[in-house]
Design a protein around this motif. Sequence first.
Motif, PDB file in Angstrom:
ATOM      1  N   ASP A  89     -11.826  17.190  18.367  1.00  0.00           N
ATOM      2  CA  ASP A  89     -12.509  18.147  19.246  1.00  0.00           C
ATOM      3  C   ASP A  89     -13.266  19.196  18.438  1.00  0.00           C
ATOM      4  O   ASP A  89     -14.385  19.578  18.796  1.00  0.00           O
ATOM      5  N   ASN A  90     -12.672  19.660  17.343  1.00  0.00           N
ATOM      6  CA  ASN A  90     -13.336  20.664  16.498  1.00  0.00           C
ATOM      7  C   ASN A  90     -14.589  20.101  15.825  1.00  0.00           C
ATOM      8  O   ASN A  90     -15.611  20.789  15.738  1.00  0.00           O
ATOM      9  N   VAL A  91     -14.503  18.877  15.343  1.00  0.00           N
ATOM     10  CA  VAL A  91     -15.673  18.256  14.720  1.00  0.00           C
ATOM     11  C   VAL A  91     -16.759  18.041  15.774  1.00  0.00           C
ATOM     12  O   VAL A  91     -17.938  18.329  15.531  1.00  0.00           O
ATOM     13  N   TYR A  92     -16.366  17.559  16.939  1.00  0.00           N
ATOM     14  CA  TYR A  92     -17.320  17.311  18.024  1.00  0.00           C
ATOM     15  C   TYR A  92     -17.968  18.621  18.480  1.00  0.00           C
ATOM     16  O   TYR A  92     -19.178  18.686  18.705  1.00  0.00           O
ATOM     17  N   GLU A  93     -17.168  19.649  18.591  1.00  0.00           N
ATOM     18  CA  GLU A  93     -17.692  20.968  18.969  1.00  0.00           C
ATOM     19  C   GLU A  93     -18.682  21.466  17.921  1.00  0.00           C
ATOM     20  O   GLU A  93     -19.735  22.009  18.252  1.00  0.00           O
ATOM     21  N   TYR A  94     -18.353  21.269  16.651  1.00  0.00           N
ATOM     22  CA  TYR A  94     -19.272  21.647  15.572  1.00  0.00           C
ATOM     23  C   TYR A  94     -20.563  20.837  15.682  1.00  0.00           C
ATOM     24  O   TYR A  94     -21.665  21.373  15.514  1.00  0.00           O
ATOM     25  N   ALA A  95     -20.434  19.546  15.980  1.00  0.00           N
ATOM     26  CA  ALA A  95     -21.603  18.669  16.084  1.00  0.00           C
ATOM     27  C   ALA A  95     -22.551  19.115  17.193  1.00  0.00           C
ATOM     28  O   ALA A  95     -23.768  19.004  17.049  1.00  0.00           O
ATOM     29  N   GLU A 104     -34.176  19.485  14.805  1.00  0.00           N
ATOM     30  CA  GLU A 104     -34.797  18.233  15.231  1.00  0.00           C
ATOM     31  C   GLU A 104     -34.229  17.019  14.491  1.00  0.00           C
ATOM     32  O   GLU A 104     -34.108  15.942  15.050  1.00  0.00           O
ATOM     33  N   THR A 105     -33.846  17.211  13.238  1.00  0.00           N
ATOM     34  CA  THR A 105     -33.349  16.095  12.416  1.00  0.00           C
ATOM     35  C   THR A 105     -31.864  15.815  12.609  1.00  0.00           C
ATOM     36  O   THR A 105     -31.368  14.794  12.140  1.00  0.00           O
ATOM     37  N   THR A 106     -31.155  16.720  13.292  1.00  0.00           N
ATOM     38  CA  THR A 106     -29.711  16.538  13.457  1.00  0.00           C
ATOM     39  C   THR A 106     -29.291  16.319  14.901  1.00  0.00           C
ATOM     40  O   THR A 106     -28.418  15.497  15.166  1.00  0.00           O
ATOM     41  N   ALA A 107     -29.873  17.042  15.836  1.00  0.00           N
ATOM     42  CA  ALA A 107     -29.456  16.961  17.243  1.00  0.00           C
ATOM     43  C   ALA A 107     -29.724  15.573  17.799  1.00  0.00           C
ATOM     44  O   ALA A 107     -30.866  15.123  17.866  1.00  0.00           O
TER      45      ALA A 107
END
Length: 167
Positions: A89-95, A104-107
């Motif tokens: 959940d923490n990694v996903y929240e960070y993502a 633009e290159t990450t989202a």
Amino acid sequence: MNNHSGAIKIRHTASATERLKQAHTLMGISRTLGGELEELFNHWAKVRITDAELKKLIQIAMAPNKEVLENLAGGKLDLLSTHYTNIVDNVYEYALGSQTQQMETTAGMVFGAYNSVTGYFQNVRSFKNDEAKFKSIMDGTAKQRAQTAFNLCRDFAVRGSEALIYN
């Protein structure tokens, strides 16, 4: 020139010539690898990944053992530890929430998926001290999870969601 922090010193001993040859070889390898990674990451920055696929990639990348992967594959989410699910959940929240993940290159891109795992260890996870953080990133759990995420992203960029089968 007084503050040349990127410099290395080689003593003028009998082995200096050999060390210079090794340094030259290493610099060539680094230049080649850097170019290859730049090309790969630029490609990943153009490959889309859905939020559901991102979550699945994170679950696999952060899995500490085969038992967790088997539970994920069998849909037995209730058997997953709270510690593991909190990390996911923490990694996903960070993502989804970090400012760097909104570019633009990450989202919504595979590069962002990889960046979310590495960024979690660098920016979110708490470590005992800086030495423990360094050891984890260079040769510990963070390195292992980052390598798994790298492999998953590499495969996803080629095969799509088929690469995210729990095994």
